[in-house]
Design a protein around this motif. Structure first.
Motif, PDB file in Angstrom:
ATOM      1  N   THR A   1       0.858  -1.193   0.000  1.00  0.00           N
ATOM      2  CA  THR A   1       0.000   0.000   0.000  1.00  0.00           C
ATOM      3  C   THR A   1       0.891   1.239   0.000  1.00  0.00           C
ATOM      4  OG1 THR A   1      -0.104  -0.027   2.422  1.00  0.00           O
ATOM      5  CG2 THR A   1      -1.831  -1.207   1.233  1.00  0.00           C
ATOM      6  N   HIS A   2       0.262   2.403  -0.141  1.00  0.00           N
ATOM      7  CA  HIS A   2       0.998   3.667  -0.173  1.00  0.00           C
ATOM      8  C   HIS A   2       2.113   3.641  -1.223  1.00  0.00           C
ATOM      9  CE1 HIS A   2      -0.913   3.881   3.846  1.00  0.00           C
ATOM     10  NE2 HIS A   2      -1.013   5.159   3.542  1.00  0.00           N
ATOM     11  N   ARG A   3       1.791   3.050  -2.378  1.00  0.00           N
ATOM     12  CA  ARG A   3       2.739   3.096  -3.491  1.00  0.00           C
ATOM     13  C   ARG A   3       2.685   4.493  -4.124  1.00  0.00           C
ATOM     14  NH1 ARG A   3       0.437  -2.100  -5.595  1.00  0.00           N
ATOM     15  NH2 ARG A   3      -0.294  -0.794  -7.324  1.00  0.00           N
ATOM     16  N   ILE A   4       3.536   4.684  -5.109  1.00  0.00           N
ATOM     17  CA  ILE A   4       3.551   5.966  -5.815  1.00  0.00           C
ATOM     18  C   ILE A   4       2.239   6.152  -6.565  1.00  0.00           C
ATOM     19  CG2 ILE A   4       4.689   7.278  -7.655  1.00  0.00           C
ATOM     20  CD1 ILE A   4       7.266   5.758  -6.900  1.00  0.00           C
TER      21      ILE A   4
ATOM     22  N   ASP B   1      -0.515  10.689   1.326  1.00  0.00           N
ATOM     23  CA  ASP B   1      -0.589  12.133   1.567  1.00  0.00           C
ATOM     24  C   ASP B   1       0.799  12.732   1.785  1.00  0.00           C
ATOM     25  OD1 ASP B   1      -0.002  10.937   3.948  1.00  0.00           O
ATOM     26  OD2 ASP B   1      -1.533  11.968   5.130  1.00  0.00           O
ATOM     27  N   GLN B   2       1.842  12.011   1.354  1.00  0.00           N
ATOM     28  CA  GLN B   2       3.201  12.496   1.562  1.00  0.00           C
ATOM     29  C   GLN B   2       3.921  12.671   0.238  1.00  0.00           C
ATOM     30  OE1 GLN B   2       4.964   9.606   4.210  1.00  0.00           O
ATOM     31  NE2 GLN B   2       4.235  10.678   6.028  1.00  0.00           N
ATOM     32  N   GLU B   3       4.813  13.648   0.228  1.00  0.00           N
ATOM     33  CA  GLU B   3       5.673  13.864  -0.926  1.00  0.00           C
ATOM     34  C   GLU B   3       7.127  13.684  -0.509  1.00  0.00           C
ATOM     35  OE1 GLU B   3       5.147  17.631  -2.764  1.00  0.00           O
ATOM     36  OE2 GLU B   3       3.328  17.043  -3.846  1.00  0.00           O
ATOM     37  N   GLN B   4       7.932  13.174  -1.414  1.00  0.00           N
ATOM     38  CA  GLN B   4       9.355  13.053  -1.152  1.00  0.00           C
ATOM     39  C   GLN B   4      10.126  13.226  -2.447  1.00  0.00           C
ATOM     40  OE1 GLN B   4      10.980   8.961  -0.635  1.00  0.00           O
ATOM     41  NE2 GLN B   4       8.851   8.431  -0.152  1.00  0.00           N
ATOM     42  N   ARG B   5      11.356  13.641  -2.300  1.00  0.00           N
ATOM     43  CA  ARG B   5      12.219  13.873  -3.462  1.00  0.00           C
ATOM     44  C   ARG B   5      13.199  12.718  -3.612  1.00  0.00           C
ATOM     45  NH1 ARG B   5      11.819  19.089  -5.347  1.00  0.00           N
ATOM     46  NH2 ARG B   5      10.578  20.471  -4.010  1.00  0.00           N
ATOM     47  N   ARG B   6      13.382  12.288  -4.830  1.00  0.00           N
ATOM     48  CA  ARG B   6      14.357  11.242  -5.138  1.00  0.00           C
ATOM     49  C   ARG B   6      15.280  11.755  -6.243  1.00  0.00           C
ATOM     50  NH1 ARG B   6      13.183   5.765  -3.125  1.00  0.00           N
ATOM     51  NH2 ARG B   6      11.534   6.103  -1.585  1.00  0.00           N
TER      52      ARG B   6
END
Length: 329
Positions: A71-74, A99-104
């Protein structure tokens, strides 16, 4: 007509060259988008081929079947333009997971090409990891994403390679007195580990049994007839200041301490502590000179204790501890 044909062919070639250069320059963004799109659609194995991730025998989470359970995949992403600094080319993407964003950041290696028309290859992507520790007595078993690891490691940190997402964990307890509720463990980018701990929790029956074990232990201490009962939280001198010996001690519990039982397993059991209780003692004293006897008693005095409860074949057992953590006995 011939001149016109040459001019048109030249223009077409120029347009093709511009398009080719544009495609070559955009290739890093295209590869990142392909990788993230595969993850977005749950295609783990396709994403790994693009990213150069090779699955080994211990990589139980790196399959399409397992990733389908995550779950909580992109759910969406944006990809920036390639940036080259000090000879190193990278592409940054912003991912949305729940509901989260992250930088890769993705690195690229140039593999040839022509001036202005570079060829690129995505550098190997380091997979995420999931890290967890099951804090429970022997016999507790667990599975992650429906896979039960062959080695059921307890009380030690387990780290598995994974793809971005959260993976469901389920637990089976060997005793109705305690359990671990099913929960998810989230992946973290490589190099930024964060361990999720799953401590075994007492059930209501387990809490009742633990308190009963503590009461039984204290009652057994009160029932002793010696001055220094082994493993008990109170003691009197077995010889008085003037040399009389003490025997046939009778303990009277005036105030039973209130007991707190920690619901979470830790350090070998469920920790127990008490507030202050009150007890007094009476005994027979014997004269060292002529052997005459008499009765003596103490004033009420306070005591307290702590230790831990475990569960075995016979039920709950309370083991007291000294203030330095060693076991009373």
């Amino acid at each position: 007509m011939g001149v016109t044909a040459v001019v048109l062919a030249t223009l077409a070639g120029a347009a093709m060259s511009v398009a080719t250069i544009g495609m070559a320059q955009e290739l890093p963004r295209t590869l990142v988008a392909r990788y993230l799109t595969a993850l977005e659609h749950g295609k783990a194995e396709q994403a790994m081929r693009i990213a150069g991730i090779h699955r080994s025998a211990g990589d139980i989470l790196l399959t399409d079947k397992v990733y389908a359970a995550a779950t909580h995949r992109i759910t969406s992403f944006t990809v920036g333009r390639p940036v080259t600094r000090s000879g190193r080319t990278t592409v940054e993407a912003v991912l949305t997971q729940g509901d989260q964003e992250q930088r890769r950041t993705f690195a690229f290696e140039r593999t040839g090409g022509l001036p202005g028309v570079p060829l690129w290859r995505m550098a190997k992507v380091a997979p995420d990891t999931v890290s967890f520790e099951v804090q429970a007595p022997d016999g507790m078993t667990y599975s992650i994403a429906g896979i039960r690891p062959a080695k059921q490691a307890l009380r030690t940190i387990v780290t598995l390679r994974a793809l971005p997402g959260s993976y469901p964990m389920s637990f089976t307890s060997p005793n109705a007195a305690y359990r671990i509720w099913d929960a998810d463990v989230a992946s973290r980018p490589s190099g930024r580990p964060q361990t999720t701990r799953f401590p075994a929790q007492l059930s209501s029956d387990g809490d009742t049994a633990a308190r009963a074990a503590v009461d039984a232990w204290l009652d057994a201490c009160v029932a002793t007839t010696v001055a220094d009962p082994a493993g008990c939280p109170f003691v009197v001198d077995d010889t008085t200041d003037d040399g009389y010996t003490v025997s046939g001690v009778h303990w009277t519990l005036d105030d039973r301490p209130l007991v707190a039982v920690d619901s979470s397993w830790a350090h070998g059991g469920w920790m127990v502590s008490s507030d202050r209780g009150s007890i007094e003692a009476s005994a027979t004293v014997t004269s060292p000179s002529d052997g005459s006897t008499g009765q003596a008693s103490t004033d009420p005095f306070e005591f307290e204790y702590f230790g831990f409860v475990t569960f075995g074949p016979g039920g709950a057992v309370f083991t007291p501890q000294l203030s330095d953590g060693s076991t009373q006995g």
